[in-house]
Structure formats: C-alpha cells, structure tokens
Design a protein around this motif. Structure first.
Motif, PDB file in Angstrom:
ATOM      1  N   VAL A   1     -34.336 -36.422 -50.601  1.00 36.84           N
ATOM      2  CA  VAL A   1     -35.505 -34.992 -49.956  1.00 36.84           C
ATOM      3  C   VAL A   1     -37.111 -35.388 -50.207  1.00 36.84           C
ATOM      4  N   SER A   2     -38.030 -34.777 -49.845  1.00 38.63           N
ATOM      5  CA  SER A   2     -38.695 -34.036 -50.394  1.00 38.63           C
ATOM      6  C   SER A   2     -38.964 -32.156 -50.550  1.00 38.63           C
ATOM      7  N   GLU A   3     -37.958 -31.685 -49.898  1.00 42.75           N
ATOM      8  CA  GLU A   3     -37.838 -30.079 -49.834  1.00 42.75           C
ATOM      9  C   GLU A   3     -36.822 -29.957 -49.973  1.00 42.75           C
ATOM     10  N   PRO A   4     -36.388 -28.730 -50.861  1.00 43.28           N
ATOM     11  CA  PRO A   4     -34.741 -28.426 -51.025  1.00 43.28           C
ATOM     12  C   PRO A   4     -33.927 -28.249 -49.863  1.00 43.28           C
ATOM     13  N   VAL A   5     -32.784 -28.481 -49.275  1.00 42.48           N
ATOM     14  CA  VAL A   5     -32.423 -28.478 -48.170  1.00 42.48           C
ATOM     15  C   VAL A   5     -31.364 -27.505 -48.672  1.00 42.48           C
ATOM     16  N   ILE A   6     -30.496 -27.028 -47.161  1.00 47.38           N
ATOM     17  CA  ILE A   6     -29.520 -26.160 -46.937  1.00 47.38           C
ATOM     18  C   ILE A   6     -28.491 -27.511 -46.697  1.00 47.38           C
ATOM     19  N   LEU A   7     -27.238 -27.403 -47.992  1.00 49.84           N
ATOM     20  CA  LEU A   7     -26.752 -28.268 -48.144  1.00 49.84           C
ATOM     21  C   LEU A   7     -24.991 -27.418 -47.166  1.00 49.84           C
ATOM     22  N   HIS A   8     -23.926 -27.512 -46.178  1.00 52.97           N
ATOM     23  CA  HIS A   8     -23.187 -27.633 -45.382  1.00 52.97           C
ATOM     24  C   HIS A   8     -21.840 -27.620 -45.401  1.00 52.97           C
ATOM     25  N   TRP A   9     -21.162 -26.299 -46.155  1.00 58.27           N
ATOM     26  CA  TRP A   9     -19.353 -26.935 -46.110  1.00 58.27           C
ATOM     27  C   TRP A   9     -18.677 -26.365 -44.692  1.00 58.27           C
ATOM     28  N   LEU A  10     -19.006 -26.795 -44.068  1.00 53.41           N
ATOM     29  CA  LEU A  10     -17.810 -26.552 -43.094  1.00 53.41           C
ATOM     30  C   LEU A  10     -16.464 -26.559 -42.533  1.00 53.41           C
ATOM     31  N   GLY A  11     -15.912 -25.618 -43.074  1.00 57.55           N
ATOM     32  CA  GLY A  11     -14.422 -26.012 -42.873  1.00 57.55           C
ATOM     33  C   GLY A  11     -13.689 -26.189 -41.508  1.00 57.55           C
ATOM     34  N   ALA A  12     -12.162 -26.630 -41.785  1.00 57.28           N
ATOM     35  CA  ALA A  12     -11.552 -27.193 -40.768  1.00 57.28           C
ATOM     36  C   ALA A  12     -11.449 -26.313 -39.314  1.00 57.28           C
ATOM     37  N   ALA A  13     -11.703 -24.804 -39.435  1.00 57.79           N
ATOM     38  CA  ALA A  13     -10.917 -23.605 -38.504  1.00 57.79           C
ATOM     39  C   ALA A  13     -12.209 -24.037 -37.380  1.00 57.79           C
ATOM     40  N   PHE A  14     -13.369 -24.490 -37.819  1.00 58.03           N
ATOM     41  CA  PHE A  14     -14.249 -24.059 -37.511  1.00 58.03           C
ATOM     42  C   PHE A  14     -14.501 -25.772 -36.652  1.00 58.03           C
ATOM     43  N   ASP A  15     -14.221 -26.582 -37.385  1.00 55.17           N
ATOM     44  CA  ASP A  15     -14.272 -28.151 -36.528  1.00 55.17           C
ATOM     45  C   ASP A  15     -12.610 -29.445 -37.214  1.00 55.17           C
ATOM     46  N   PRO A  16     -11.675 -29.000 -37.099  1.00 55.24           N
ATOM     47  CA  PRO A  16     -10.259 -30.058 -37.125  1.00 55.24           C
ATOM     48  C   PRO A  16     -10.695 -31.220 -37.457  1.00 55.24           C
ATOM     49  N   ASN A  17     -12.151 -31.965 -37.054  1.00 60.01           N
ATOM     50  CA  ASN A  17     -12.007 -32.940 -37.624  1.00 60.01           C
ATOM     51  C   ASN A  17     -13.102 -33.703 -39.152  1.00 60.01           C
ATOM     52  N   LEU A  18     -13.208 -32.270 -39.375  1.00 62.71           N
ATOM     53  CA  LEU A  18     -13.681 -31.807 -41.161  1.00 62.71           C
ATOM     54  C   LEU A  18     -12.303 -32.541 -41.848  1.00 62.71           C
TER      55      LEU A  18
END
Length: 384
Positions: free
Chosen positions: A177-194
């Motif tokens: 990546v060339s610029e700082p990113v936001i890293l997202h941790w989405l829990g299973a309550a929002f998506d059981p597939n995760l």
C-alpha cells in the motif's frame, strides 16, 4: 398529534409526535475525533433488486444521503457492510459507488474511506488467489482518491487454517500500500461467515495475531476498525496499539463511552449507527471539541437505545432499520432495498425504530414520518 404503533407483544401504543429539533449543521471536520458514518445505498424502486439479481441503485438519492452526512462534518465510510456488502451490492455497483462518492467527497472537501475486499471473485481456491483479489480491489479504491479500508474476507475465512495463513496474506497486501489504510476486523455478529477470523475462535488468541500484524506494519496503518460489540475488548486493545495507530470504534452498542475515552485512551469512530443519528452525533462531537463532556453525554444519550435496537440480533440485518429511518426522514422516496432486504425486519421492530427516533427528535418532518409509517402499516396489513 399522535400515531398508533404496534408493539412486539401484540398490543398497540399511542405515541405523541415530538417537535423536530433544529439541528445545527457542521460541515467542517471535528478537532477532537475523526468520525466516519458507514452509509447505506438506496435501491432503485423500479429495479429488479431481488435476491441474486444485479444491483440497481437510485444514484441521486444515494449521493444525496452522503451529502447529508457531509453537512454534519462526518466522513463517509463507503461500500462497507452498511451498504450491503456481501448482501446484495455487487462489484459493478461497488465500483460505481466508490467512484461517485470519492468525487463527491473531493468536491466537498470531505473525508472518505472505502472498503476493499475479495468479494468480486467468489470462487477462490487458494491463498494466493485471495491475495490477488485483495490487490485488485485495493488498487481500484486507491485510484479513486479514497482512503482504503481493508475489509475482512469471507474467502480468506473459508481457506485460512492458521494464524500464519492470515498473516501471510495480510503481510503481502500491506507491504504494497502507498498510503496508510484502515484495517477492519468484523465480528461474526455482523457476518457469521467470518467466525474464527485471524485463525482462531478464541478471542485472546485472535487478538494476539491481529496485534502482531499491526505492529509489523504500523507505519502503513492509519487505524484499525474493530466491530466485535465488546467495549471491554476494545478498551484493552486500544491500550496495546502502537503509537500513532488509531482505534475506530465499530461498537454500535457502546460508542458514547468509547469515543469519550477514559482520560488516557479514546476511540475515533467508524459507525453504521452514525448514518442513522448524524445530527445528534454532530452535536455530541462539537461539544467534545469544546471540552463540554456533559453536553457530549447528553447529546448521545437519547440515541443509544435507538442504535441498540437497530443493531439487535440478528445484527447483520441492521441495514433494514437504517434504510427505514432514512425513508421516514425523507432522505429517499421509498422503502426498498437491494436483494429485497426491506423484508428482513418485522413490523413491530420497525415501528419501534419510529418510536425511538421520534423520542430522540431525529425525525426532521414528523408529519411526513407519521404519514409514511401509517402507509407502511397499511401496506403490511397491520391494523389496530
């Protein structure tokens, strides 16, 4: 003026409409916190938009809603789960949405960050393919001028067997990546597939892997967005982050206390709830800029029950409540959603959304909202 609303236990309640509040617009960003609202998309009411059909978006209403958020000083988190990512929003529509929103944000001098994932290539058979898919979306989002949010990947969750599998994929994409990113941790309550993301279903073990990754690439990470709906976990995590890495709360149940902070650490915000409560969020953040913590608390207090209701289990259907409230508030012409998701919440649930938004004085035109609420009840056959 009153309206009769059905409740979850089958009785009806007469609710007095509250006078609208003259919310003050605040188009400038806030000094004390960075705040993004994860915005929904408005479906074209004449489009197919049945489950599995290509997305048909009402672009005028969708972009007008983002303008509404910008007027209250909020950045837009684009093409996230609030926009029905993995629940009806397909890749062609994602690309168009990010392009249009990024251009609009530039014209307003507003902040925008957009989700990059792997969902445009559903059939991925190995981790190298997952990495390649991430790279394609990251390159696209960056090309629009939007900041990149690296979203959790269902495909990686299906293929990853260990922490090393996750770290291998993320090491490769973050190193590019060339610029700082936001890293997202989405829990299973929002998506059981995760479930089991970061290679473990044990929260402490997954957190250790996540922190290992953040420390490896701290200079390339603006912040992390954590959506686990645990204030205790978030407080502990933000105290362990490297210096300069923000924590963007994704906790729609505890955001006032997390944003306020504990005197040493605080959370910034990237919340779906802010799409529903933008004027009140603006008033609270303005008060915080003025070091007026009591007003900050008072402005957020009436919104918390509304947010918790919209995000009630099953949490991943919260988008329905946000779209319904946008319709009641006059931000879109009808209550329809991609993939027919307007059917994902019950009549009493949505009636309660009306009741709580009215109590918080978040309905800009109560008579219009009441008219639309009654028309919805009539259409659904709900009669007293």
């Amino acid at each position: 003026m009153k309206i009769s609303l059905p409740t979850a236990d089958g009785v009806w309640s007469d609710v007095e409409l509250r006078a609208p509040r003259g919310w003050r617009e605040h188009p400038q960003p806030y000094r004390s916190r960075i705040a993004f609202a994860a915005a929904h998309v408005v479906a074209n009411p004449l489009g197919d938009n049945t489950p599995g059909a290509p997305s048909s978006v009402d672009w005028d209403s969708t972009l007008a809603f983002r303008q509404h958020l910008f007027r209250y000083g909020l950045g837009v988190a684009e093409a996230m789960d609030t926009a029905q990512r993995n629940m009806g929003l397909d890749w062609p529509a994602i690309q168009e949405l990010v392009r249009r929103s990024a251009a609009q944000a530039r014209s307003c001098g507003a902040r925008i960050a957009s989700g990059a994932g792997t969902d445009h290539r559903a059939e991925l058979t190995d981790l190298d393919a997952v990495t390649s898919a991430y790279e394609e979306q990251i390159e696209f989002v960056a090309s629009t001028g939007s900041q990149v949010i690296i979203m959790a990947s269902r495909q990686l969750a299906a293929l990853g067997r260990s922490a090393e599998d996750y770290l291998g994929v993320y090491d490769k994409i973050l190193s590019q990546v060339s610029e700082p990113v936001i890293l997202h941790w989405l829990g299973a309550a929002f998506d059981p597939n995760l479930a089991g993301y970061w290679g473990s279903s044990d929260e402490a073990t997954a957190t250790a892997t996540f922190l290992d990754l953040v420390y490896r690439h701290a200079s390339r990470i603006d912040g992390v967005k954590v959506s686990l709906l645990s204030a205790t976990h978030e407080r502990a995590l933000r105290a362990r982050l490297p210096s300069g890495v923000r924590l963007y709360t994704g906790d729609d149940f505890h955001y006032p206390e997390l944003i306020r902070g504990d005197g040493q650490y605080h959370s910034d915000a990237l919340l779906g709830a802010f799409s529903a409560i933008a004027p009140a969020a603006s008033a609270a953040l303005h008060a915080l800029d003025e070091n007026d913590v009591s007003t900050f608390d008072a402005e957020f207090a009436p919104t918390l029950e509304l947010s918790r209701h919209i995000f009630a289990t099953p949490t991943f259907y919260y988008k329905t409540g946000i779209a319904f409230l946008a319709w009641l508030s006059g931000h879109q012409p009808g209550f329809s959603m991609l993939a027919g998701l307007q059917s994902a919440r019950s009549v009493p649930h949505l009636a309660r959304v009306f009741d709580l938004a009215n109590a918080a004085r978040l309905l800009p035109d109560p008579e219009l909202a009441a008219y639309r609420m009654r028309s919805y009840l009539d259409t659904m056959g709900a009669r007293r």
